[in-house]
Scaffold this motif. Structure first.
Motif, PDB file in Angstrom:
ATOM      1  N   MET A 181       0.825  -1.207   0.000  1.00  0.00           N
ATOM      2  CA  MET A 181       0.000   0.000   0.000  1.00  0.00           C
ATOM      3  C   MET A 181       0.859   1.256   0.000  1.00  0.00           C
ATOM      4  SD  MET A 181      -3.012  -1.120   2.668  1.00  0.00           S
ATOM      5  CE  MET A 181      -3.718   0.520   2.643  1.00  0.00           C
TER       6      MET A 181
ATOM      7  N   THR B 136       0.437   3.697  -2.875  1.00  0.00           N
ATOM      8  CA  THR B 136      -0.044   5.019  -2.449  1.00  0.00           C
ATOM      9  C   THR B 136       1.033   6.081  -2.638  1.00  0.00           C
ATOM     10  OG1 THR B 136      -1.438   3.943  -0.811  1.00  0.00           O
ATOM     11  CG2 THR B 136      -1.074   6.309  -0.548  1.00  0.00           C
TER      12      THR B 136
ATOM     13  N   GLY C  83       1.249   6.823  -6.387  1.00  0.00           N
ATOM     14  CA  GLY C  83       0.080   7.607  -6.798  1.00  0.00           C
ATOM     15  C   GLY C  83       0.064   8.987  -6.182  1.00  0.00           C
ATOM     16  N   GLY C  84       0.421   9.039  -4.876  1.00  0.00           N
ATOM     17  CA  GLY C  84       0.438  10.339  -4.212  1.00  0.00           C
ATOM     18  C   GLY C  84       1.461  11.292  -4.799  1.00  0.00           C
TER      19      GLY C  84
ATOM     20  N   GLU D  51       3.946  13.006   7.377  1.00  0.00           N
ATOM     21  CA  GLU D  51       4.139  12.070   6.291  1.00  0.00           C
ATOM     22  C   GLU D  51       5.327  11.166   6.609  1.00  0.00           C
ATOM     23  OE1 GLU D  51       2.552  15.024   2.763  1.00  0.00           O
ATOM     24  OE2 GLU D  51       4.647  14.425   2.829  1.00  0.00           O
TER      25      GLU D  51
END
Length: 549
Positions: A24, A28, A31-32, A497
């Motif tokens: 993930m 992610t 994509g992020g 983050e």
């Protein structure tokens, strides 16, 4: 026996969870980063459009002055306004000329005594009462121009040395105009300059400016809104009048090239997600089968342990292989970006390319950290002690991370005790990377205050601390803090983050050097991460021999 089996079962389930989390994070993260890059491109585009709109407004106002001066700096104009004005001539050479050839909407002419002698709209003379709102709006500007012209003592000046010009955006009733003003002066000394200069005012409605934005600059739906209307629209230009009063705001829908980037990349991203999902399903099925075997045969503990270890190795290999596979095309993307950067690009393209490179390098850094975790797990990390000036190393680290700390509103200080000053036998790269991860973690989790880097000498070696004034850590989470993909706050609403591998890397690097890492924290008061590494001081004779070699 059942307790040991339960422990093995939990370990296998943890493997599944870690693997899914890693997958993930990879999906992610990719994509992020792409979404972030696309949003960055859109922000750059919106800023460029705002800049273009301001330039177009400035050029329109400057164009008004150039149009006005074509009739205002003219011997004939001065001559005709020296005596009783010929209104037909003034209408023809000012009102008609500006309207028919320059596209102006309204023109006013004031004689040398400040009396308005002409009001013209759309190439037709009109009464002053019909233009009362416009006349009142420009009256302060006319007075300012007349005062400045009168203040110039040298009445022998002519042409552009003598003219006084102004531009402004004014509101007259419900309409907004772009206005230019200029004094009427002779073009050369063959005609005497009047004791007081007449003034001409000419203006265009804002609608013409909006049309030029749409037709010439391809802006989408430029519209005038109230000064306190919608906020947050990236496509906007504030219209400021005299005395810095905001008269209104031009808004439009900025172009979004970032969406095109995402659209073009969508098929490849979808394929990557499918591949990763298939690999995850295969791995989950395999581990689930092992769990089922454990539940069916509780006596076969040895086989269960071996399968769990095999699954753990498979997980590590999977992370390493997938990270390698991701790094290869990503290096190609960054390489081509560097090639593009050497070409002929305009400012917008170079800015967009910079966003792409920065995002790609961030993703590459995440992949490299995951690969380092895999190397640590497999015991492939090599320690190479060299002569290290610890005080200089810490100072360099502080310099490297100080800008990040300042952007977060923090101070970053270094404190090195006197007994640490000198050269030590250490693996400088390992300790630098470990401290870098701890500093990065401290800066990201500290909202205000400071981060300190401290070093002192202990019995077995050196002790280095990273101390912050951040949110602190729940004591219950400290034992698991250095695990892979662990965050101090792993809730869905956490603000910070990060993939949660920085502390794992720091621990692996320090333990490879024979040292240890531990954390101390009080929620709400901050945290301290303490590194202890064995170190041997280089004596002067040792350094001399090494330098000679």
């Amino acid at each position: 026996m059942s307790g040991r089996i339960s422990t093995e079962r939990r370990g296998l389930k943890r493997i599944i969870a870690i693997t899914l989390v890693a997958l993930m994070l990879l999906v992610t993260g990719a994509g992020g980063l792409m979404a972030y890059a696309a949003a960055g491109i859109d922000r750059v585009q919106a800023a460029k459009e705002r800049e273009l709109a301001q330039i177009r407004l400035d050029r329109t106002l400057n164009g008004l002055v150039e149009n006005i001066n074509s009739s205002a700096i003219w011997n004939d104009s001065v001559f005709m306004l020296a005596a009783e004005p010929d209104l037909a001539w003034i209408q023809s050479n000012f009102g008609d000329y500006y309207a028919d050839f320059m596209g102006h909407a309204v023109t006013l002419v004031y004689d040398r005594n400040g009396r308005m002698i002409l009001a013209s709209r759309d190439s037709e003379p009109v009464s002053a009462d019909s233009e009362r709102a416009f006349v009142e709006a420009v009256a302060p500007l006319v007075a300012e121009v007349r005062r400045e012209a009168a203040a110039k003592q040298d009445r022998l000046r002519v042409g552009f040395d003598a003219v006084v010009n102004r531009t402004a955006v004014v509101r007259a009733g419900n309409d907004i105009y772009l206005v230019g003003l200029g004094t009427i002066v002779p073009e050369d000394r063959t005609t005497a300059r009047l004791d007081n200069d007449p003034v001409v005012v000419s203006a265009k409605p804002l609608s013409g400016f909006l049309t030029s934005l749409e037709k010439d600059l391809a802006f989408r739906d430029p519209t005038l809104v109230e000064a306190d209307a919608r906020r947050g629209n990236p496509g906007h230009l504030s219209l400021t009048g005299p005395d810095d009063v905001v008269l209104g705001q031009v808004e439009w829908a900025p172009a979004r090239p970032g969406l095109s980037v995402l659209r073009d990349a969508a098929p490849m991203v979808a394929l990557l997600i499918l591949l990763l999902a298939a690999a995850a399903v295969a791995l989950v099925l395999r581990v689930t089968h092992i769990v089922r075997r454990l539940e069916e045969n509780e006596l076969d503990l040895t086989e269960a342990r071996d399968r769990a270890e095999a699954a753990n190795v498979a997980k590590t290999r999977f992370l390493a292989i997938m990270s390698h596979e991701l790094r290869t095309p990503l290096n190609g993307v960054l390489g081509m970006a560097q090639v593009l950067a050497m070409g002929q690009l305009d400012a917008r393209q170079r800015s967009q390319l910079g966003v792409l490179q920065e995002s790609g390098e961030s993703l590459l850094g995440l992949i490299e950290r995951i690969l380092t975790v895999a190397r640590i797990e497999k015991g492939e990390l090599v320690v190479q002690p060299t002569a290290v000036d610890v005080a200089a190393l810490l100072a360099a680290l502080a310099t490297e991370y100080r800008s990040a700390a300042e952007r977060a509103g923090l101070t970053l200080d270094v404190s090195v005790s006197k007994d640490v000053v000198g050269v030590w036998r250490l693996d400088g790269e390992h300790i630098r990377h470990a401290l870098g991860h701890l500093l990065d973690n401290a800066i990201r989790h500290t909202a205000r205050g400071s981060v300190r880097l401290e070093a002192r000498l202990t019995g077995p070696g050196l002790e280095v601390r990273v101390v912050d004034t951040g949110v602190g850590i729940d004591p219950a989470r400290l034992p698991d803090l250095f695990g892979k993909f662990v965050q101090a706050d792993d809730s869905a609403t956490r603000a910070q983050e990060g993939a949660g591998v920085g502390l794992t890397l720091a621990r692996g690097l320090i333990e490879a050097m024979g040292g240890s890492v531990r954390a101390m924290s009080t929620p709400g008061l901050g945290s301290t991460f303490l590194i202890e590494v064995p170190a041997e001081r280089f004596e002067l004779d040792d350094l001399t021999v090494r330098q000679a070699a």
